[in-house]
Design a protein around this motif. Structure first.
Motif, PDB file in Angstrom:
ATOM      1  N   LYS A   2       3.072   4.034  -4.536  1.00  0.00           N
ATOM      2  CA  LYS A   2       3.684   2.737  -4.800  1.00  0.00           C
ATOM      3  C   LYS A   2       2.929   1.631  -4.070  1.00  0.00           C
ATOM      4  CE  LYS A   2       8.122   2.656  -4.781  1.00  0.00           C
ATOM      5  NZ  LYS A   2       9.543   2.632  -4.315  1.00  0.00           N
ATOM      6  N   TRP A   6       0.928  -1.631  -5.759  1.00  0.00           N
ATOM      7  CA  TRP A   6       1.159  -3.024  -5.369  1.00  0.00           C
ATOM      8  C   TRP A   6      -0.120  -3.622  -4.802  1.00  0.00           C
ATOM      9  CZ3 TRP A   6       4.817  -5.588  -7.390  1.00  0.00           C
ATOM     10  CH2 TRP A   6       6.086  -5.044  -7.609  1.00  0.00           C
ATOM     11  N   ALA A  60       5.836  -1.883   1.172  1.00  0.00           N
ATOM     12  CA  ALA A  60       5.621  -0.469   0.875  1.00  0.00           C
ATOM     13  C   ALA A  60       4.736   0.198   1.929  1.00  0.00           C
ATOM     14  CB  ALA A  60       5.001  -0.313  -0.507  1.00  0.00           C
ATOM     15  N   SER A 115      -3.319   3.244   1.904  1.00  0.00           N
ATOM     16  CA  SER A 115      -2.939   2.601   0.644  1.00  0.00           C
ATOM     17  C   SER A 115      -3.717   1.302   0.432  1.00  0.00           C
ATOM     18  CB  SER A 115      -1.444   2.324   0.623  1.00  0.00           C
ATOM     19  OG  SER A 115      -1.055   1.511   1.723  1.00  0.00           O
TER      20      SER A 115
END
Length: 634
Positions: A2, A6, A60, A115
């Motif tokens: 996730k 984003w 996130a 991420s």
């Protein structure tokens, strides 16, 4: 995943800004108001998407950070519960603290950075490919230059990693030193050693500071390289693009677009630096955490799938019987009070761990397999192979240094229990009456005046004396009422008269239950159904306390604290200590053997603190037959 999605949205919106800017500049050159308005609208939409993507990416990513750190902490907590007191025998307590605090934060940092790096890497590749398609001449320069920039710091990373490892190692040592100092502060104050340990910690702290400065210098160099090289690339692109624009090979808007795209690429390149730093700092942390999590309750590291059936069911119901340790030959018959005498406290602690279902590979034990210490058997079932919950219900081990958590006394005694022993009975057997009075008087808010159980206990029971802590810990163990209770020196900090009453209460309250007490106190030994003497880690003799005093010189030397002056104290394993025989088990503990004289364990009580009947400083040379009279009077 996730967070990466984003991040892609955030960076994709950013990467489109150069297109909108170039489109707007070209509209100004062409004097097109419609295209200029379109460019302004596009930039407004991209701004909104950038803000949304950045906000959700941060949310996130931080969630990933916190989740990763919390899950590692949960795993460490479960491992601590699984291993119990054996954990600090295998890993230093300070290292466990360092792993569960600073290390989990660094592991979470790497997860959070991963991420962002994934989104940055995908976006960077996409921009390079788009520039090659959009303007091949300039795009090829950018496509070749950006990977070179990303790889330029790689030669510096090994040195930076080594310095980060050095800093982490020194910080871990400083944490261990601080933890050990705090735990032993009371003793340090008693001997006036505060300044000595303060100077040691000050030196350790300065070592950490120096290592941190050396590490920071290397990372500052890496950051400088990450700024200088992209700047050189940007200068080169502008110079080459201006040349192409002067020759008319590209339009001004195209040059602005390429320039803006290169400027944008400076942003994801910072994520390359961050992931390299996060990896370098988190790798030693992850290695330390993995070393702790790799510890296994079972010495073989593999749980036996057939253990459930052997233990009486999938949850271990019906687990019971004689407790036997194959490594030492110690046998504790079911329903009896067995005392174990061992002159080596460390060896006694390892044996207590094995009897509780832990089999660390460190005890000089007889190995069932290469590198594996055999597990203790309860009713013929290896304890380290039955389900953990079943082993915990069946056997409770009280360490020689029990820990009291902060809270009220009622909360301290609110433990899983069988219900057969009440709190009042456990406190009475452990002789905690004066402890309750002291807690009630010391209650700052008066809450302990009405009910002593409401009195609060400070962290680790630091406001209590050693003997008071031992008695409260013993009461906590007694109220649990396990099938097998293993006590490691439960009265070492208690005076002789209180110890005698505890011995009577323990025998009365644990009647019909298996109890193993590691002690060399004659007061406890005389009330045991069976005494096992260990020499060189092996059961050398077993029987009644007075019989062993008369016939076993090594035993007499340990119990009376006298040098062994007899001919041979290096006794080998006695056949009576095996699992199938029991020498003198039925001997009446209150019957004098009528043979053998020597320094009586119950000689006249010497004056002075900490001495009394059975103490090592007791004087007198009475016969062993005198123990009855003196101990009963105590």
């Amino acid at each position: 995943m996730k967070a990466a999605l984003w991040g892609l949205l955030h960076m994709a919106a950013l990467v489109c800004f150069p297109v909108a800017i170039g489109f707007g500049v070209q509209a100004v050159v062409d004097r097109s108001g419609a295209r200029l308005a379109l460019a302004g609208g596009l930039m407004a939409v991209l701004t909104a998407l950038t803000a949304l993507g950045d906000t959700m990416l941060h949310r996130a990513a931080v969630t990933n950070w916190i989740t990763a750190a919390a899950r590692v902490q949960q795993l460490l907590a479960r491992k601590a519960v699984e291993l119990g007191s054996a954990l600090t025998r295998r890993v230093a307590a300070g290292e466990v603290v360092a792993v569960s605090t600073g290390d989990v934060e660094k592991i979470g940092w790497f997860v959070e950075s991963l991420s962002r790096f994934t989104a940055a890497a995908i976006t960077t590749v996409g921009v390079c490919v788009a520039l090659v398609v959009y303007q091949p001449a300039l795009g090829l320069v950018v496509a070749l230059g950006v990977p070179a920039l990303a790889l330029a710091v790689f030669p510096l990373l090994p040195r930076a990693t080594r310095r980060a490892d050095e800093q982490r190692e020194k910080a871990g040592r400083a944490t261990e030193l601080a933890s050990d100092t705090v735990a032993g502060l009371r003793v340090l104050r008693g001997i006036g050693g505060e300044e000595l340990f303060l100077s040691r910690y000050r030196q350790a702290s300065q070592d950490v500071r120096a290592a941190a400065v050396r590490s920071a210098r290397m990372w500052a160099l890496i950051a400088a390289v990450q700024v200088a090289l992209p700047g050189l690339l940007l200068i080169g692109v502008v110079w080459y693009g201006a040349t192409l624009a002067r020759e008319g090979r590209i339009a001004v808007g195209e040059l602005v677009t390429v320039y803006s795209a290169v400027t944008f690429l400076l942003f994801p390149l910072r994520n390359f630096e961050e992931i390299a730093m996060a990896y370098s700092f988190s790798r030693p942390s992850a290695r330390r955490a993995a070393r702790v999590l790799a510890l296994r309750r079972s010495s073989s590291g593999v749980e036996d799938p057939g253990a459930d059936a052997a233990a009486g069911g999938p949850d271990g119901e019906g687990l019971g019987g004689d407790l036997y340790d194959p490594a030492s030959g110690v046998l504790a018959p079911a329903g009896r009070l067995t005392a174990v005498v061992c002159g080596d406290p460390d060896l006694a602690g390892r044996l207590a761990d094995r009897l509780g279902g832990h089999a660390p590979d460190d005890g000089g034990a007889v190995e069932a397999e290469p590198g594996r210490a055999p597990s203790a058997l309860l009713g013929g079932v290896p304890l380290d192979e039955v389900p953990l919950e079943a082993a915990r219900r069946a056997v409770l081990v009280q360490d020689k240094d029990p820990v009291l958590l902060s809270g009220t006394l009622a909360e301290l005694l609110d433990v899983p229990r069988s219900g057969a022993v009440t709190v009042a009975e456990a406190l009475e057997a452990a002789q905690c009456g004066d402890v309750l009075d002291a807690l009630a008087r010391a209650s700052a808010d008066g809450s302990g005046a009405a009910d002593p159980l409401d009195a609060r206990i400070t962290e680790r029971g630091r406001s209590l004396s050693g003997g008071q802590r031992q008695r409260l810990a013993l009461a906590r163990s007694l109220v649990t009422d396990p099938e097998v209770l293993v006590l490691d020196e439960p009265t070492s900090a208690v005076d002789s008269h209180t110890e005698a009453r505890i011995a009577q209460g323990l025998r009365r309250l644990r009647a019909g239950r298996t109890t193993v007490v590691f002690t060399s106190s004659p007061l406890l030994l005389d009330r045991a159904d069976r005494v096992v003497f260990l020499a060189d880690g092996k059961a050398a003799a077993a029987g009644g306390h007075r019989d062993l005093l008369a016939i076993e010189p090594g035993y007499r030397a340990v119990v009376t604290r006298e040098p062994d002056m007899d001919a041979d104290t290096d006794a080998g394993p006695d056949t009576d200590a095996g699992p199938d025989t029991d020498a003198n088990t039925d001997t009446d503990p209150h019957r004098a053997p009528g043979a053998g004289t020597g320094r009586g364990a119950g000689g006249p009580v010497a004056t002075g603190p900490g001495t009394g009947a059975g103490a090592g400083t007791a004087a007198g040379t009475g016969t062993v037959g005198r123990i009855d009279t003196i101990e009963e009077s105590a």
